[in-house]
Design a protein around this motif. Structure first.
Motif, PDB file in Angstrom:
ATOM      1  N   VAL A   1       0.863  -1.191   0.000  1.00 40.32           N
ATOM      2  CA  VAL A   1       0.000   0.000   0.000  1.00 40.32           C
ATOM      3  C   VAL A   1       0.894   1.233   0.000  1.00 40.32           C
ATOM      4  CG1 VAL A   1      -1.766   1.306   1.245  1.00 40.32           C
ATOM      5  CG2 VAL A   1      -1.837  -1.196   1.231  1.00 40.32           C
ATOM      6  N   ARG A   2       0.638   2.149  -0.918  1.00 37.11           N
ATOM      7  CA  ARG A   2       1.452   3.357  -0.998  1.00 37.11           C
ATOM      8  C   ARG A   2       1.318   4.171   0.281  1.00 37.11           C
ATOM      9  NH1 ARG A   2       0.545   7.107  -6.126  1.00 37.11           N
ATOM     10  NH2 ARG A   2      -1.592   6.787  -5.402  1.00 37.11           N
ATOM     11  N   SER A   3       2.464   4.449   0.908  1.00 34.04           N
ATOM     12  CA  SER A   3       2.464   5.158   2.187  1.00 34.04           C
ATOM     13  C   SER A   3       3.208   6.485   2.125  1.00 34.04           C
ATOM     14  CB  SER A   3       3.098   4.279   3.272  1.00 34.04           C
ATOM     15  OG  SER A   3       4.418   3.901   2.898  1.00 34.04           O
ATOM     16  N   ALA A   4       3.927   6.728   1.033  1.00 33.95           N
ATOM     17  CA  ALA A   4       4.645   7.996   0.885  1.00 33.95           C
ATOM     18  C   ALA A   4       4.883   8.261  -0.594  1.00 33.95           C
ATOM     19  CB  ALA A   4       5.974   7.957   1.627  1.00 33.95           C
ATOM     20  N   GLU A   5       4.723   9.507  -0.977  1.00 33.18           N
ATOM     21  CA  GLU A   5       5.061   9.922  -2.336  1.00 33.18           C
ATOM     22  C   GLU A   5       5.140  11.444  -2.374  1.00 33.18           C
ATOM     23  OE1 GLU A   5       3.935   8.956  -6.961  1.00 33.18           O
ATOM     24  OE2 GLU A   5       2.300   9.063  -5.511  1.00 33.18           O
ATOM     25  N   ASN A   6       6.294  11.965  -2.743  1.00 34.83           N
ATOM     26  CA  ASN A   6       6.447  13.404  -2.912  1.00 34.83           C
ATOM     27  C   ASN A   6       7.555  13.665  -3.925  1.00 34.83           C
ATOM     28  OD1 ASN A   6       9.101  13.822  -1.309  1.00 34.83           O
ATOM     29  ND2 ASN A   6       7.784  12.773   0.164  1.00 34.83           N
ATOM     30  N   TRP A   7       7.477  14.822  -4.551  1.00 31.92           N
ATOM     31  CA  TRP A   7       8.491  15.209  -5.522  1.00 31.92           C
ATOM     32  C   TRP A   7       8.602  16.727  -5.562  1.00 31.92           C
ATOM     33  CZ3 TRP A   7       6.843  18.425  -9.377  1.00 31.92           C
ATOM     34  CH2 TRP A   7       5.491  18.388  -9.720  1.00 31.92           C
ATOM     35  N   ASP A   8       9.718  17.211  -6.098  1.00 31.46           N
ATOM     36  CA  ASP A   8       9.882  18.642  -6.314  1.00 31.46           C
ATOM     37  C   ASP A   8      10.772  18.853  -7.528  1.00 31.46           C
ATOM     38  OD1 ASP A   8      12.807  19.204  -5.478  1.00 31.46           O
ATOM     39  OD2 ASP A   8      12.022  18.170  -3.718  1.00 31.46           O
ATOM     40  N   PHE A   9      10.594  19.999  -8.156  1.00 31.84           N
ATOM     41  CA  PHE A   9      11.417  20.385  -9.309  1.00 31.84           C
ATOM     42  C   PHE A   9      11.610  21.892  -9.266  1.00 31.84           C
ATOM     43  CE2 PHE A   9      11.801  21.963 -13.680  1.00 31.84           C
ATOM     44  CZ  PHE A   9      12.972  21.310 -14.054  1.00 31.84           C
ATOM     45  N   GLY A  10      12.861  22.330  -9.407  1.00 32.99           N
ATOM     46  CA  GLY A  10      13.139  23.762  -9.319  1.00 32.99           C
ATOM     47  C   GLY A  10      14.159  24.233 -10.328  1.00 32.99           C
TER      48      GLY A  10
ATOM     49  N   PRO B   1      32.425  39.303  -5.822  1.00 38.51           N
ATOM     50  CA  PRO B   1      33.026  37.984  -5.647  1.00 38.51           C
ATOM     51  C   PRO B   1      32.317  37.103  -4.619  1.00 38.51           C
ATOM     52  CG  PRO B   1      34.735  39.648  -5.799  1.00 38.51           C
ATOM     53  CD  PRO B   1      33.440  40.387  -5.760  1.00 38.51           C
ATOM     54  N   THR B   2      31.785  37.707  -3.555  1.00 41.01           N
ATOM     55  CA  THR B   2      31.130  36.914  -2.509  1.00 41.01           C
ATOM     56  C   THR B   2      29.647  37.236  -2.342  1.00 41.01           C
ATOM     57  OG1 THR B   2      31.784  38.529  -0.812  1.00 41.01           O
ATOM     58  CG2 THR B   2      33.282  36.671  -1.208  1.00 41.01           C
ATOM     59  N   THR B   3      29.085  38.079  -3.189  1.00 39.28           N
ATOM     60  CA  THR B   3      27.690  38.500  -3.045  1.00 39.28           C
ATOM     61  C   THR B   3      26.981  38.433  -4.393  1.00 39.28           C
ATOM     62  OG1 THR B   3      28.333  40.010  -1.275  1.00 39.28           O
ATOM     63  CG2 THR B   3      26.149  40.321  -2.221  1.00 39.28           C
ATOM     64  N   GLY B   4      25.737  37.979  -4.361  1.00 44.34           N
ATOM     65  CA  GLY B   4      24.970  37.894  -5.590  1.00 44.34           C
ATOM     66  C   GLY B   4      23.478  37.937  -5.321  1.00 44.34           C
ATOM     67  N   MET B   5      22.701  37.791  -6.383  1.00 44.34           N
ATOM     68  CA  MET B   5      21.244  37.743  -6.274  1.00 44.34           C
ATOM     69  C   MET B   5      20.745  36.492  -6.994  1.00 44.34           C
ATOM     70  SD  MET B   5      19.987  38.389  -9.570  1.00 44.34           S
ATOM     71  CE  MET B   5      18.362  39.052  -9.268  1.00 44.34           C
ATOM     72  N   TYR B   6      19.525  36.086  -6.657  1.00 41.13           N
ATOM     73  CA  TYR B   6      18.958  34.897  -7.298  1.00 41.13           C
ATOM     74  C   TYR B   6      17.462  35.095  -7.536  1.00 41.13           C
ATOM     75  CZ  TYR B   6      17.023  33.530  -2.728  1.00 41.13           C
ATOM     76  OH  TYR B   6      16.327  33.500  -1.543  1.00 41.13           O
ATOM     77  N   VAL B   7      16.955  34.383  -8.551  1.00 45.17           N
ATOM     78  CA  VAL B   7      15.530  34.304  -8.826  1.00 45.17           C
ATOM     79  C   VAL B   7      15.237  32.859  -9.195  1.00 45.17           C
ATOM     80  CG1 VAL B   7      15.872  34.989 -11.248  1.00 45.17           C
ATOM     81  CG2 VAL B   7      13.607  35.210 -10.206  1.00 45.17           C
ATOM     82  N   GLY B   8      14.140  32.324  -8.700  1.00 45.92           N
ATOM     83  CA  GLY B   8      13.877  30.912  -8.947  1.00 45.92           C
ATOM     84  C   GLY B   8      12.406  30.554  -8.885  1.00 45.92           C
ATOM     85  N   GLU B   9      12.106  29.375  -9.402  1.00 42.48           N
ATOM     86  CA  GLU B   9      10.755  28.821  -9.361  1.00 42.48           C
ATOM     87  C   GLU B   9      10.849  27.378  -8.886  1.00 42.48           C
ATOM     88  OE1 GLU B   9       6.524  29.035  -9.941  1.00 42.48           O
ATOM     89  OE2 GLU B   9       8.078  30.591  -9.998  1.00 42.48           O
ATOM     90  N   LEU B  10      10.092  27.042  -7.839  1.00 38.29           N
ATOM     91  CA  LEU B  10      10.106  25.705  -7.252  1.00 38.29           C
ATOM     92  C   LEU B  10       8.684  25.161  -7.207  1.00 38.29           C
ATOM     93  CD1 LEU B  10      11.476  23.367  -5.635  1.00 38.29           C
ATOM     94  CD2 LEU B  10      11.038  24.729  -3.568  1.00 38.29           C
ATOM     95  N   ILE B  11       8.506  23.939  -7.713  1.00 41.34           N
ATOM     96  CA  ILE B  11       7.204  23.264  -7.678  1.00 41.34           C
ATOM     97  C   ILE B  11       7.329  22.048  -6.779  1.00 41.34           C
ATOM     98  CG2 ILE B  11       5.354  22.204  -9.028  1.00 41.34           C
ATOM     99  CD1 ILE B  11       6.466  23.661 -11.483  1.00 41.34           C
ATOM    100  N   GLU B  12       6.412  21.912  -5.814  1.00 43.21           N
ATOM    101  CA  GLU B  12       6.428  20.800  -4.875  1.00 43.21           C
ATOM    102  C   GLU B  12       5.086  20.072  -4.909  1.00 43.21           C
ATOM    103  OE1 GLU B  12       8.754  22.230  -1.034  1.00 43.21           O
ATOM    104  OE2 GLU B  12       7.279  23.728  -1.671  1.00 43.21           O
ATOM    105  N   ALA B  13       5.108  18.778  -4.611  1.00 45.98           N
ATOM    106  CA  ALA B  13       3.883  17.985  -4.512  1.00 45.98           C
ATOM    107  C   ALA B  13       4.044  16.966  -3.396  1.00 45.98           C
ATOM    108  CB  ALA B  13       3.592  17.287  -5.837  1.00 45.98           C
TER     109      ALA B  13
END
Length: 244
Positions: free
Chosen positions: A80-89, A98-110
């Protein structure tokens, strides 16, 4: 429903733009990939199967870094399925110092076992490396997140403005042993009590130039989970890594 379709279309456009930009870059770019697999199958008196797969990829061109990552976890207990999850980003980083930057992103979770069907996260923030040597690194990230969560019961989507504070420490403990610890705090500006905390300590043992073994403990905390769900989720893994 119309808003959900627009958001889904926006996410797909973001994916294609990121991939097209990465592919069209100079051949002098640096590509790195870390892939892992963990399988546990038990039979006889106990029938248990769990599978975990992860992939982290980065493509660096001068001051820009394009990242893509994904994971999938599946479990069965007595067939019996007891766990299922995924993510993609997908994420884009630009290091203007040199040590500082910025970021932009998209993350999908289920994760329907955690009480939601999909969660779309749009991120914008800053990164800074506080310390870096041949044996250790300490970095932090701070930013904003807009999250749209689609419940399992097809009720109205939940939309929140969140913050994001992330810190990561890595240290070379021996020639073939590296330790890593990261923690992520997501305060909710829309509902202050509905905050999230994620953390993971891990150890990586280098076997060859390509292959390593990794043991990790992922802990997730949701201060206001959906009705009937636990505040805590945790997952222990022992995985084989392949680095390219």
């Amino acid at each position: 429903m119309h808003y959900y379709l627009l958001n889904k279309e926006y996410s797909m456009k973001f994916v294609f733009i990121m991939l097209f930009s990465a592919i069209s870059m100079s051949s002098f770019a640096q590509f790195k990939s870390e892939d892992s697999a963990s399988v546990n199958i038990t039979g006889g008196n106990t029938d248990l199967k769990t599978y975990t797969f992860k992939s982290d990829n980065s493509y660096t061109v001068e001051k820009s870094v394009y990242r893509a990552h994904g994971s999938y976890h599946y479990g069965e207990s007595d067939s019996v399925r007891s766990a299922e999850n995924w993510d993609f980003g997908l994420r884009y980083d630009y290091n203007f110092l040199p040590t500082t930057g910025m970021y932009v992103g998209e993350l999908i979770e289920a994760d329907r076992f955690a009480g939601y069907d999909r969660r779309y996260n749009t991120d914008l923030g800053l990164t800074h490396i506080f310390y870096k040597s041949d044996s250790a690194t300490f970095l932090a990230e701070a930013g904003l997140r807009y999250a749209i969560e689609k419940p399992l019961d097809n009720s109205e989507d939940k939309k929140d403005f969140k913050g994001r504070i992330y810190t990561e420490i890595t240290e070379k403990l021996q020639d073939n042993l590296k330790g890593k610890f990261w923690i992520e705090y997501l305060p909710n500006f829309s509902e202050s009590k509905d905050y999230l905390v994620n953390l993971e300590p891990s150890l990586i043992i280098t076997l060859t130039k390509t292959f390593s073994m990794k043991t990790a403990y992922l802990w997730k905390y949701d201060n206001e989970p959906p009705t009937g769900k636990s505040k805590y989720d945790h997952n222990y893994t022992l995985s084989l890594l392949a680095n390219f």
